[in-house]
Design an enzyme around this catalytic site. Structure first.
Site, PDB file in Angstrom:
ATOM      1  N   ASP A   1     -33.502   5.033  25.122  1.00 30.86           N
ATOM      2  CA  ASP A   1     -34.314   4.347  25.128  1.00 30.86           C
ATOM      3  C   ASP A   1     -36.057   4.589  24.996  1.00 30.86           C
ATOM      4  O   ASP A   1     -36.195   5.411  24.876  1.00 30.86           O
ATOM      5  CB  ASP A   1     -34.895   3.943  27.055  1.00 30.86           C
ATOM      6  CG  ASP A   1     -35.262   2.962  27.249  1.00 30.86           C
ATOM      7  OD1 ASP A   1     -35.267   2.156  26.803  1.00 30.86           O
ATOM      8  OD2 ASP A   1     -34.642   2.837  28.522  1.00 30.86           O
TER       9      ASP A   1
ATOM     10  N   ARG B   1     -34.235  -1.402  38.809  1.00 26.23           N
ATOM     11  CA  ARG B   1     -35.249  -0.405  37.520  1.00 26.23           C
ATOM     12  C   ARG B   1     -36.356  -1.840  36.923  1.00 26.23           C
ATOM     13  O   ARG B   1     -35.939  -1.527  35.445  1.00 26.23           O
ATOM     14  CB  ARG B   1     -34.431   0.137  36.465  1.00 26.23           C
ATOM     15  CG  ARG B   1     -34.820   0.964  35.585  1.00 26.23           C
ATOM     16  CD  ARG B   1     -33.945   1.635  35.120  1.00 26.23           C
ATOM     17  NE  ARG B   1     -34.154   2.760  34.245  1.00 26.23           N
ATOM     18  CZ  ARG B   1     -33.888   2.522  32.540  1.00 26.23           C
ATOM     19  NH1 ARG B   1     -33.066   2.256  32.153  1.00 26.23           N
ATOM     20  NH2 ARG B   1     -34.254   3.639  32.216  1.00 26.23           N
TER      21      ARG B   1
ATOM     22  N   LYS C   1     -25.494   3.067  21.157  1.00 23.40           N
ATOM     23  CA  LYS C   1     -24.969   3.422  22.481  1.00 23.40           C
ATOM     24  C   LYS C   1     -25.741   2.226  23.593  1.00 23.40           C
ATOM     25  O   LYS C   1     -26.533   1.683  22.954  1.00 23.40           O
ATOM     26  CB  LYS C   1     -26.021   4.067  23.033  1.00 23.40           C
ATOM     27  CG  LYS C   1     -25.972   4.922  24.550  1.00 23.40           C
ATOM     28  CD  LYS C   1     -26.532   6.059  25.065  1.00 23.40           C
ATOM     29  CE  LYS C   1     -26.950   6.050  26.119  1.00 23.40           C
ATOM     30  NZ  LYS C   1     -27.207   7.510  26.629  1.00 23.40           N
TER      31      LYS C   1
ATOM     32  N   ASP D   1     -25.938   0.662  26.570  1.00 22.29           N
ATOM     33  CA  ASP D   1     -26.334   1.132  27.923  1.00 22.29           C
ATOM     34  C   ASP D   1     -26.094  -0.658  28.991  1.00 22.29           C
ATOM     35  O   ASP D   1     -26.554  -2.013  28.679  1.00 22.29           O
ATOM     36  CB  ASP D   1     -27.812   1.118  28.072  1.00 22.29           C
ATOM     37  CG  ASP D   1     -27.827   2.563  29.174  1.00 22.29           C
ATOM     38  OD1 ASP D   1     -27.183   2.227  30.096  1.00 22.29           O
ATOM     39  OD2 ASP D   1     -28.870   3.215  28.946  1.00 22.29           O
TER      40      ASP D   1
ATOM     41  N   ASN E   1     -27.989  -1.000  33.641  1.00 19.05           N
ATOM     42  CA  ASN E   1     -28.638  -0.211  34.189  1.00 19.05           C
ATOM     43  C   ASN E   1     -29.022  -0.319  35.713  1.00 19.05           C
ATOM     44  O   ASN E   1     -29.775  -0.581  36.040  1.00 19.05           O
ATOM     45  CB  ASN E   1     -29.780   0.160  33.291  1.00 19.05           C
ATOM     46  CG  ASN E   1     -29.610   1.528  32.191  1.00 19.05           C
ATOM     47  OD1 ASN E   1     -28.806   2.463  32.756  1.00 19.05           O
ATOM     48  ND2 ASN E   1     -30.296   1.666  31.418  1.00 19.05           N
TER      49      ASN E   1
ATOM     50  N   CYS F   1     -22.404   3.007  27.977  1.00 20.98           N
ATOM     51  CA  CYS F   1     -23.163   3.640  28.535  1.00 20.98           C
ATOM     52  C   CYS F   1     -23.035   2.733  30.011  1.00 20.98           C
ATOM     53  O   CYS F   1     -23.448   1.577  30.104  1.00 20.98           O
ATOM     54  CB  CYS F   1     -24.001   4.476  27.871  1.00 20.98           C
ATOM     55  SG  CYS F   1     -25.274   4.819  29.419  1.00 20.98           S
TER      56      CYS F   1
ATOM     57  N   ASP G   1     -24.677  10.842  33.892  1.00 19.32           N
ATOM     58  CA  ASP G   1     -26.305  10.627  33.474  1.00 19.32           C
ATOM     59  C   ASP G   1     -26.529  12.703  34.379  1.00 19.32           C
ATOM     60  O   ASP G   1     -27.329  13.015  34.087  1.00 19.32           O
ATOM     61  CB  ASP G   1     -27.402   9.872  33.901  1.00 19.32           C
ATOM     62  CG  ASP G   1     -27.631   8.933  33.322  1.00 19.32           C
ATOM     63  OD1 ASP G   1     -27.559   8.649  32.124  1.00 19.32           O
ATOM     64  OD2 ASP G   1     -27.964   8.181  33.673  1.00 19.32           O
TER      65      ASP G   1
HETATM   66  C1  DGJ Z   1     -29.300   5.188  31.423  1.00 22.37           C
HETATM   67  C2  DGJ Z   1     -28.394   6.283  30.398  1.00 22.37           C
HETATM   68  O1  DGJ Z   1     -27.630   6.359  30.804  1.00 22.37           O
HETATM   69  C3  DGJ Z   1     -29.290   7.393  30.104  1.00 22.37           C
HETATM   70  O2  DGJ Z   1     -28.557   8.124  28.820  1.00 22.37           O
HETATM   71  C4  DGJ Z   1     -30.388   7.092  28.668  1.00 22.37           C
HETATM   72  O3  DGJ Z   1     -29.566   5.850  27.794  1.00 22.37           O
HETATM   73  C5  DGJ Z   1     -31.220   6.070  29.895  1.00 22.37           C
HETATM   74  N1  DGJ Z   1     -30.374   4.739  30.730  1.00 22.37           N
HETATM   75  C6  DGJ Z   1     -32.487   5.445  29.380  1.00 22.37           C
HETATM   76  O4  DGJ Z   1     -32.519   4.196  29.922  1.00 22.37           O
END
Ligand code: DGJ
Length: 750
Positions: free
Chosen positions: A374, A450, A483, A485, A487, A533, A555
């Protein structure tokens, strides 16, 4: 009797009996007339195909509501049903609930016909298992029709050679007669004739995923589910029903999983007659799908495993199934690169110079792939901006991603990049130009999580925009790994593209949009290794494996926490899919201090990598890491293809142990971890499994020690840690203490 190799159909045209068997399991059901309803007869260890299965039918009369006055034996409540509906004398949880124009929900699906085929039914837009040349599959398709609306239902069953499982899914076809709404459409419903089971399931949270629990079933309804828009950290679609006496090594267990990444449910009902019903599918809450003429609704595919040899055999069946019949990436067969990810090393504080310095040290240590996490795009200096602006931040990376990727490649490393496609921050182009692309309810509070919001992935134009932006980056620069992600969870769910009576489709359409974007990127960039992820393991599910062959499991990179997380994840997912990295100490999540040896020993049982700033490592640590990477590469083939066995359960003891045995029994690697050391507790014996009892093996332990033992001794006596082998003092003092690991490499010498 109609025959395929693994599917046998007997009985007459009105009341056929279907028997799916591959010598490992049998799954048998029939059609019950005069109602044309499917009746489940048997699902357990294989029995031979027979001419007559009538003895399997439960025909004893219980007091209950009869369907017809003149047929005392027909009460749905007392039958084992294959796909129960709402509104009948079956008062248990239904697999399908149809909302009709009149306002009622009573349906009746009647058997029409069946087809046997070598082709699996296509599940459009969804992850799905496939037949491979090595192990063929056969499929049975059952067609039913709803007497009341004309809605057609297709139930798909597949069975695979050499694997003790079946898969199921359902497809609904809207009728010209009337438009209806599906309020519930399960992938699978299974009735088992007793309730002597314990439920094995997981719960968790961010940085504490896949915590395993085992509880007796009780009468009533229990559910393991997600209503968060993704499969979630909190529960996983995998569950098992095990006999109370079942252990890792022995006993009967049914394992279940769903190839799906959105809201799911495993609903378990034990009724008053002591039978168990399990529904698997999309969670019915926040779900309603409109079906008119020409419309089709397809459920995700459910996996149903049967094992009579304990949990290890169940897990191995899942692992082999996903490796042979689900993961499509060419990386399945390629050696996965040992990676370094900069996230814990730098967080958002990155620039080209720093990244290149880190990469140079990584290269020197033998790492294969540098992953830039990121912070590389838009103007993202913290987590409150730029998601959706997928172009390089030239303040940090003056030569762009292309320039950086070229320099990393010149060093002899592969290059990987982080994206979070489904999200948007205020202030970005998408946010400013397309406010309607963001999932929210106008006039109601929007939850920032977030600082970010979720894009309406169900809209084709959103997927198009993301595809254009991301593929522009991937086409311009040499990117070997992505990757992906995700979140935050979905709240205040509403799509501004859908009419009011279609809002119940938003969440599933969101998941389909995620799959569609993956599919397009994979097709365009087939060689890129994708890692999924979601704040760690928030979307670690079998659906994702169809697109991304590995996933960041948590994480939490602390080795001691990881023992439980990886133990739990291995219940259903192959080791090679479990992203596991060595990070710095004190650990950033737990503050715990552990040795490099332990961190390496834990991460080695997954897709191995590092997550730290290598510039901060001492000379001695760099030298050690060079050796560790060599050692990992020597065992990597076992991680990729071997049979995984768990033994000491970290949820129940101070210890954790597990091992991998090569399919040809020529090699194995075993690990024993001590979470908390106690004096005067007898040293455990590590009893291996799956070796050839006749072969002699050399066991190399810590230090220079090694012994030779036959497979039978290693399996039945075990590796004796406090034994008196002069030259094999595996229990040497230096390996005692909290947070320690012993690794044994086992190799056949004859
Ligand atoms: C959550 C991921 O699980 C981490 O490994 C990392 O990529 C962060 N986000 C970055 O914001």
């Amino acid at each position: 009797m109609e025959e395929m190799k693994m599917i046998h159909v007997s009985g007459n045209a009105d009341e056929p009996v279907f028997h799916l068997t591959n010598g490992l399991l049998s799954y048998i059901f029939t059609v019950r007339q005069p109602v044309g309803v499917l009746e489940q007869l048997y699902f357990a260890k294989a029995i031979r195909p027979q001419a007559d299965y009538s003895y399997l039918k439960i025909r004893r009369h219980h007091h209950g509501a009869q369907v017809f006055d003149d047929n005392r034996l027909l009460t749905y409540e007392h039958m084992l049903l294959e796909y129960p509906v709402f509104g009948t004398t079956d008062f248990r949880e239904e697999a399908v609930s149809v909302h009709y124009p009149a306002g009622d929900s009573t349906s009746h699906f009647r058997y029409l016909s069946h087809t046997l085929t070598k082709e699996k039914a296509q599940l459009d837009g969804l992850p799905q298992s496939f037949s491979s040349e090595r192990d063929a599959s056969e499929s049975l398709i059952i067609r039913l029709v709803d007497d009341y609306s004309g809605l057609e239902l297709q139930l798909n069953y597949s069975i695979f050679e050499g694997l003790s499982l079946i898969t199921r899914s359902a497809i609904y076809y809207g009728s010209e007669k009337e438009t209806v709404y599906l309020d519930r459409a399960m992938s699978s419903a299974l009735d088992l004739p007793d309730h002597r089971f314990e439920l094995i399931s997981s719960y968790g949270a961010w940085a504490r995923e896949m915590q395993m629990e085992r509880n007796p079933l009780i009468h009533g309804i229990h559910e393991i589910s997600s209503r968060r828009g993704t499969s979630s950290h909190n529960h996983n679609p995998f569950i098992a029903l095990a006999r109370p006496e079942t252990t890792e090594q022995q006993g009967e267990v049914y394992g279940f999983n769903l190839l799906y990444s959105g809201n799911f449910v495993n609903r378990i009902e034990v009724d008053s007659l002591n039978r168990t019903r399990l529904l698997q599918g999309i969670h019915p809450e926040q779900f309603r799908w409109k079906l008119g003429a020409g419309d089709v609704f397809t459920t995700p595919e459910a996996v149903l495993v049967y094992s009579d040899q304990g949990l290890n055999a169940m897990s191995q069946t899942f692992h082999d199934f996903y490796r042979r019949h689900l993961i499509r990436s060419p990386w399945l067969k390629r050696e996965r690169p040992v990676l370094i990810n900069n996230w814990e090393g730098t967080y958002f504080d990155i620039n080209e110079e720093k990244i290149l310095e880190m990469a140079a040290v990584a290269k020197e240590m033998g790492i294969d792939l540098f992953v830039l996490d990121d912070g590389w795009f838009g103007q993202r200096d913290t987590d409150n901006s730029s998601l959706g602006d997928w172009f390089a931040d030239l303040r940090k990376l003056p030569n762009g991603i292309e320039g950086l990727a070229d320099q990393i490649h010149e060093m002899g490393l592969l290059f990987g990049l982080w994206f979070e496609p489904e999200m948007v921050n205020p202030g970005t182009r998408i946010w400013n130009e397309h406010p309607d692309w963001v999932i929210h309810v106008p006039g109601k509070h929007r939850t920032p999580s977030r600082h970010q919001y979720v894009l309406d992935m169900g809209r084709a134009e959103v997927v198009d925009d993301l595809y254009d932006q991301i593929s522009k980056v991937l086409a311009a620069a040499k990117v070997d790994y992505v990757k992906w992600d995700m979140n935050r969870y979905l709240t205040e769910v509403m799509s501004l593209a859908l009419a009011a009576d279609r809002q119940g489709e938003t969440l599933h359409r969101f998941t389909l949009g995620v799959y569609a974007l993956y599919e397009r990127l994979i097709k365009r960039f087939p060689d890129i290794l994708f890692e999924s992820c979601s704040s760690g393991g928030g979307r670690f599910d079998a659906g994702m494996l169809y697109y991304a062959p590995q996933a960041w499991a948590s994480d939490n990179s602390d080795a001691i926490s990881r023992l439980k997380i990886q133990y739990g994840t291995s219940m259903a997912y192959p080791l090679q899919s479990i992203g596991a990295h060595v990070s710095a100490v004190p650990n950033h999540q737990t503050g715990r201090m552990t040795s490099l040896a332990l961190r390496t020993a834990v991460a080695s049982f997954g897709t191995f990598g590092y997550e730290l700033d290598p510039r901060r490592l001492s000379e001695a640590e760099r030298e050690q890491i060079k050796k560790d990477i060599g050692a990992y590469k020597a065992m990597q083939a076992l991680v990729a293809d071997g049979d995984f066995y768990r033994q000491h359960n970290p949820f129940e003891s101070n210890l954790c142990s597990w091992f991998i045995v090569a399919k040809d029994q020529s090699k194995a690697v075993a690990a024993l971890y001590t979470r908390h050391f106690e004096m005067y507790e007898a040293w455990p014996r590590l009893k291996l499994e799956g070796l050839d009892p006749e072969r002699l093996y050399r066991v190399s332990g810590p230090g220079q020690s090694s012994i030779e033992r036959y497979g039978d001794s290693l399996m039945h006596v075990g590796i004796i840690l406090d034994g008196n082998d002069e030259d094999a003092s595996f229990a040497d003092r230096q390996y005692l203490g909290d947070f320690s690991a012993l690794i044994f490499h086992i190799e056949a010498v004859n």
